[in-house]
Design a protein around this motif. Structure first.
Motif, mmCIF file in Angstrom:
data_model
loop_
_atom_site.group_PDB
_atom_site.id
_atom_site.type_symbol
_atom_site.label_atom_id
_atom_site.label_comp_id
_atom_site.label_asym_id
_atom_site.label_seq_id
_atom_site.Cartn_x
_atom_site.Cartn_y
_atom_site.Cartn_z
ATOM 1 N N ALA A 79 0.823 -1.214 0.000
ATOM 2 C CA ALA A 79 0.000 0.000 0.000
ATOM 3 C C ALA A 79 0.855 1.261 0.000
ATOM 4 N N SER A 80 2.075 1.159 0.500
ATOM 5 C CA SER A 80 2.966 2.328 0.539
ATOM 6 C C SER A 80 3.722 2.528 -0.763
ATOM 7 N N SER A 81 3.612 1.593 -1.684
ATOM 8 C CA SER A 81 4.322 1.694 -2.970
ATOM 9 C C SER A 81 3.339 1.412 -4.099
ATOM 10 N N ARG A 82 2.901 2.459 -4.767
ATOM 11 C CA ARG A 82 1.908 2.296 -5.824
ATOM 12 C C ARG A 82 2.444 1.435 -6.961
ATOM 13 N N ARG A 83 3.709 1.614 -7.300
ATOM 14 C CA ARG A 83 4.297 0.861 -8.408
ATOM 15 C C ARG A 83 4.296 -0.637 -8.102
ATOM 16 N N ASP A 84 4.754 -1.006 -6.897
ATOM 17 C CA ASP A 84 4.798 -2.416 -6.535
ATOM 18 C C ASP A 84 3.396 -2.999 -6.369
ATOM 19 N N ALA A 85 2.461 -2.162 -5.913
ATOM 20 C CA ALA A 85 1.081 -2.627 -5.788
ATOM 21 C C ALA A 85 0.506 -2.949 -7.169
ATOM 22 N N LEU A 86 0.809 -2.095 -8.153
ATOM 23 C CA LEU A 86 0.320 -2.339 -9.514
ATOM 24 C C LEU A 86 0.950 -3.601 -10.106
ATOM 25 N N TRP A 87 2.252 -3.802 -9.829
ATOM 26 C CA TRP A 87 2.911 -5.021 -10.306
ATOM 27 C C TRP A 87 2.272 -6.252 -9.669
ATOM 28 N N THR A 88 1.933 -6.164 -8.385
ATOM 29 C CA THR A 88 1.308 -7.289 -7.689
ATOM 30 C C THR A 88 -0.070 -7.590 -8.267
ATOM 31 N N ILE A 89 -0.815 -6.535 -8.575
ATOM 32 C CA ILE A 89 -2.131 -6.725 -9.201
ATOM 33 C C ILE A 89 -1.970 -7.406 -10.562
ATOM 34 N N LEU A 90 -0.962 -6.980 -11.329
ATOM 35 C CA LEU A 90 -0.713 -7.598 -12.630
ATOM 36 C C LEU A 90 -0.340 -9.071 -12.468
ATOM 37 N N ALA A 184 7.774 -14.228 -13.292
ATOM 38 C CA ALA A 184 8.711 -13.164 -13.642
ATOM 39 C C ALA A 184 8.373 -11.870 -12.910
ATOM 40 N N ILE A 185 7.080 -11.565 -12.814
ATOM 41 C CA ILE A 185 6.662 -10.354 -12.107
ATOM 42 C C ILE A 185 6.964 -10.497 -10.617
ATOM 43 N N GLY A 186 6.708 -11.676 -10.069
ATOM 44 C CA GLY A 186 7.011 -11.906 -8.654
ATOM 45 C C GLY A 186 8.481 -11.710 -8.362
ATOM 46 N N ARG A 187 9.325 -12.187 -9.264
ATOM 47 C CA ARG A 187 10.764 -12.006 -9.090
ATOM 48 C C ARG A 187 11.122 -10.523 -9.089
ATOM 49 N N LYS A 188 10.469 -9.760 -9.957
ATOM 50 C CA LYS A 188 10.740 -8.318 -10.047
ATOM 51 C C LYS A 188 10.332 -7.604 -8.763
ATOM 52 N N VAL A 189 9.142 -7.945 -8.234
ATOM 53 C CA VAL A 189 8.657 -7.300 -7.018
ATOM 54 C C VAL A 189 9.565 -7.628 -5.837
ATOM 55 N N HIS A 190 9.970 -8.894 -5.713
ATOM 56 C CA HIS A 190 10.831 -9.281 -4.596
ATOM 57 C C HIS A 190 12.223 -8.680 -4.728
ATOM 58 N N ALA A 191 12.683 -8.490 -5.971
ATOM 59 C CA ALA A 191 13.988 -7.862 -6.178
ATOM 60 C C ALA A 191 13.955 -6.406 -5.733
ATOM 61 N N GLN A 192 12.821 -5.749 -5.897
ATOM 62 C CA GLN A 192 12.697 -4.343 -5.530
ATOM 63 C C GLN A 192 12.497 -4.155 -4.029
ATOM 64 N N LEU A 193 11.726 -5.047 -3.407
ATOM 65 C CA LEU A 193 11.400 -4.870 -1.989
ATOM 66 C C LEU A 193 12.273 -5.702 -1.066
ATOM 67 N N GLY A 194 12.931 -6.733 -1.605
ATOM 68 C CA GLY A 194 13.849 -7.539 -0.806
ATOM 69 C C GLY A 194 13.148 -8.301 0.308
ATOM 70 N N ASP A 195 13.868 -8.532 1.401
ATOM 71 C CA ASP A 195 13.359 -9.319 2.520
ATOM 72 C C ASP A 195 12.246 -8.621 3.288
ATOM 73 N N ALA A 196 12.036 -7.342 2.999
ATOM 74 C CA ALA A 196 10.969 -6.611 3.691
ATOM 75 C C ALA A 196 9.586 -7.162 3.325
ATOM 76 N N LEU A 197 9.483 -7.780 2.145
ATOM 77 C CA LEU A 197 8.206 -8.323 1.689
ATOM 78 C C LEU A 197 8.114 -9.812 2.045
ATOM 79 N N PRO A 198 7.228 -10.184 2.971
ATOM 80 C CA PRO A 198 7.087 -11.606 3.328
ATOM 81 C C PRO A 198 6.585 -12.406 2.127
ATOM 82 N N VAL A 199 7.250 -13.510 1.853
ATOM 83 C CA VAL A 199 6.872 -14.335 0.703
ATOM 84 C C VAL A 199 5.438 -14.841 0.844
ATOM 85 N N GLU A 200 5.088 -15.322 2.051
ATOM 86 C CA GLU A 200 3.744 -15.858 2.264
ATOM 87 C C GLU A 200 2.685 -14.774 2.086
#
Length: 311
Positions: A79-90, A184-200
């Motif tokens: 919610a704090s990152s519009r770009r990553d939220a849009l990637w997650t929706i995609l 591929a999109i999941g890899r991109k989002v995790h690369a941008q947010l790193g360990d801060a984003l829980p995988v589960e």
């Protein structure tokens, strides 16, 4: 050093025990995911759209309850990152397309062809990575060529082939493509947010988006949630899809990749077409044609050779 030496044996013993359990865990996971295609057939009175949205909804809701803290953290972060939220929706939309296309394919073509074709996801993921600038080894192209040869043999026009079967094959392949895009999109989002984003938590968010998209698609198409002839057993079959392949199967695979190399688990997961074919044979009396077996074997060999991974 002495204290560290004393502390080492329990840790190593625990690690050894955990690693020793990996074959059992992966075996159960392969059996669980192999059951998906035959069970989808058993829920046939329900339309493909309904099966897809119910299956994803069950997985999303149960996982959200199990990992509610991780899900809450993922939601706050996205919610704090519009770009990553849009990637997650995609990513969620790609996951919805994957399940929608693949489940629909099972009503048009055989289990062996559908599961084998959708298992080409690793090849498409490797090709997408190459297109995005990552280096790809020669084996990716060799494996792709072998997989294409297997596909051509498997779907060769014959007594069991028809225009409907070809459409099912194309849907299964599109399911593989959309699954590769989702990864591929999941890899991109995790690369941008790193360990801060829980995988589960991320997985729950993506499944929630997929569930909403599939519900909208099913309702706009006028799909019936309780069509004529449907029984309680059919809904139990859908519940199995959400719990066994969706949570137990993929959960065990994720558990395994933390203990052994990813490519080892990926290659083991390629046993799904064989498992699904055997279950379809035993449960549905669907005997695959000789060319389908040969083509599926070549296709899986190609995927195993070309499965792209970093050195």
């Amino acid at each position: 050093m002495t204290q560290a030496g004393k502390a080492d044996p329990p840790a190593n013993a625990a690690s050894g025990t955990s690693t020793a359990m990996v074959p059992l865990g992966v075996g159960v996971a392969v059996l669980a995911i192999s059951s998906a295609a035959p069970v989808i057939r058993l829920a046939a009175p329900l339309g493909p759209e309904v099966i897809a949205c119910l299956r994803v909804s069950v997985s999303a809701l149960v996982l959200a309850l199990i990992t509610h803290r991780a899900t809450a953290r993922a939601l706050r972060l996205l919610a704090s990152s519009r770009r990553d939220a849009l990637w997650t929706i995609l990513a969620g939309l790609c996951l919805a397309a994957h399940f929608g296309a693949w489940i629909a394919s099972l009503s048009l073509t055989t289990v062996v062809r559908s599961v084998a074709l959708v298992s080409t996801t690793p090849l498409f993921a490797g090709l997408f990575a190459r297109a995005l600038g990552d280096r790809a080894p020669l084996r990716l192209y060799v494996g792709t060529a072998v997989a294409i040869a297997g596909t051509l043999i498997m779907v060769e026009p014959g007594a069991a082939s028809s225009e409907q079967a070809w459409l099912g094959d194309l849907l299964a392949l599109s399911g593989a493509v959309t699954a590769a895009l989702y990864l591929a999109i999941g890899r991109k989002v995790h690369a941008q947010l790193g360990d801060a984003l829980p995988v589960e938590g991320y997985f729950v968010c993506v499944n929630m988006v997929a569930a909403v998209a599939l519900w909208i698609f099913a309702l706009t198409r006028g799909a019936e949630l309780a069509p004529l002839g449907v029984t309680q057993t059919d809904y139990l079959a859908v519940l199995w899809l959400g719990l066994a392949p969706g949570i137990v199967g993929h959960g065990l695979l994720n558990w395994a990749v933390r203990r052994v190399p990813v490519h080892v688990v990926s290659l083991a997961a390629l046993l799904e077409p064989a498992g699904a074919g055997l279950l379809a044979w035993g449960v549905l009396a669907e005997v695959p044609a000789a060319r389908e077996i040969l083509g599926a074997v070549l296709l899986i060999v190609g995927v195993s050779v070309g499965a792209w991974r970093r050195s």
